[in-house]
Scaffold this active site. Structure first.
Site, short mmCIF file in Angstrom:
data_model
loop_
_atom_site.label_atom_id
_atom_site.label_comp_id
_atom_site.label_asym_id
_atom_site.label_seq_id
_atom_site.Cartn_x
_atom_site.Cartn_y
_atom_site.Cartn_z
N ASP A 1 1.63 51.08 37.45
CA ASP A 1 3.16 51.27 36.84
C ASP A 1 3.52 52.79 36.87
O ASP A 1 2.16 53.60 36.97
CB ASP A 1 3.21 50.60 35.64
CG ASP A 1 2.30 51.00 34.42
OD1 ASP A 1 1.28 50.79 34.29
OD2 ASP A 1 2.49 52.22 33.95
N GLU B 1 -9.77 43.47 35.69
CA GLU B 1 -10.49 44.65 36.28
C GLU B 1 -12.08 44.35 36.78
O GLU B 1 -12.50 45.24 37.87
CB GLU B 1 -10.42 45.80 35.29
CG GLU B 1 -8.85 46.22 35.17
CD GLU B 1 -8.90 47.33 34.12
OE1 GLU B 1 -8.02 48.08 34.30
OE2 GLU B 1 -9.63 47.34 33.05
N1 ADE Z 1 -2.92 51.63 32.18
C1 ADE Z 1 -1.85 51.34 33.07
N2 ADE Z 1 -0.75 51.39 32.85
C2 ADE Z 1 -0.72 52.09 31.66
C3 ADE Z 1 0.27 52.75 30.97
N3 ADE Z 1 1.60 52.78 31.28
N4 ADE Z 1 -0.05 53.39 29.48
C4 ADE Z 1 -1.36 53.29 29.19
N5 ADE Z 1 -2.34 52.72 30.08
C5 ADE Z 1 -1.82 52.20 31.17
#
Ligand code: ADE
Length: 230
Positions: free
Chosen positions: A196, A12
């Protein structure tokens, strides 16, 4: 002016360090902090490691030890809102801790006495983000981000967080950074690019898109720094 730029994972902040090229590395409290001069301003950059505790430590260190006067967070998040797709950007208007639970004592989820369920982000930094978005021709969503010490890969948990906190995205550091900045009166901004959908495929999607989504977020944050120091 000293500006902190923070992420949770090496990926990041890597695009930011790459853009700067030269920086000084200092070890402090079990972490590495990178300092650089950039267009007349001082920057301190770090990744905290994942979760609320490490991000609390890093945000506090950046402000209290390194003297940061504003904090910008750049990273990735899981989408709750169906309108958010991989690579989309979301700016937090306010943040809450979805795993903070003393409901047994009659309190709301996310609340402890003398705290608040939500913490607002800085309005001026949001205004700057809107200018950057329009200059880049990007549509950037504003919304509520929920934070907890869980990688959410479960539709039921994600929907519960969405319903309980009216959250559009979730991640693992934003609200703890918000608590620190709010307590120390430091304007802060949390930007996340979607990696995601916090569903059963989340871990695969996260692994596939972490790097590209992190670059999206980092590029945007650096455009904001350009405007802040201008
Ligand atoms: N950061 C990126 N995706 C995530 C997720 N599914 N749960 C927690 N933090 C995240």
């Amino acid at each position: 002016m000293k500006i902190a730029i923070m992420g949770a994972m090496p990926e990041e902040i890597a695009p930011i360090l790459e853009k700067l090229g030269e920086y000084k590395t200092t070890e402090y409290a079990g972490n590495k902090y990178y300092e650089a001069r950039y267009k007349g301003a001082d920057l301190v950059i770090a990744y905290s490691k994942i979760g609320k505790v490490f991000s609390t430590l890093t945000a506090s260190s950046m402000i209290q030890h390194f003297g940061a006067q504003k904090l910008l967070f750049s990273g990735v998040a899981g989408a709750i809102s169906p309108s958010l797709k991989v690579g989309d950007l979301i700016v937090a208007t306010k943040l809450s801790q979805h795993d903070l639970d003393i409901t047994a004592f009659g309190h709301a989820f996310g609340y402890v006495p003398e705290g608040s369920v939500y913490i607002d982000t800085d309005k001026d930094l949001i205004t700057i983000s809107k200018e950057v978005a329009s200059e880049m021709g990007k549509s950037v969503k504003e919304g509520i981000i929920a934070t907890g010490d869980q990688f959410v890969a479960n539709e039921d948990r994600k929907n519960w967080i969405g319903d309980t906190f009216k959250a559009d995205a979730l991640e693992m550091e934003g609200a703890s950074v918000a608590v620190v900045c709010n307590a120390l009166d430091i304007p802060f901004f949390i930007l996340r690019s979607i990696s995601d959908a916090a569903d059963m495929d989340a871990s695969f999607s996260f692994d596939e898109f972490l790097e590209t989504s992190a670059v999206e977020s980092a590029e945007f944050v650096m455009k904001m720094v350009d405007k802040i120091v201008d």
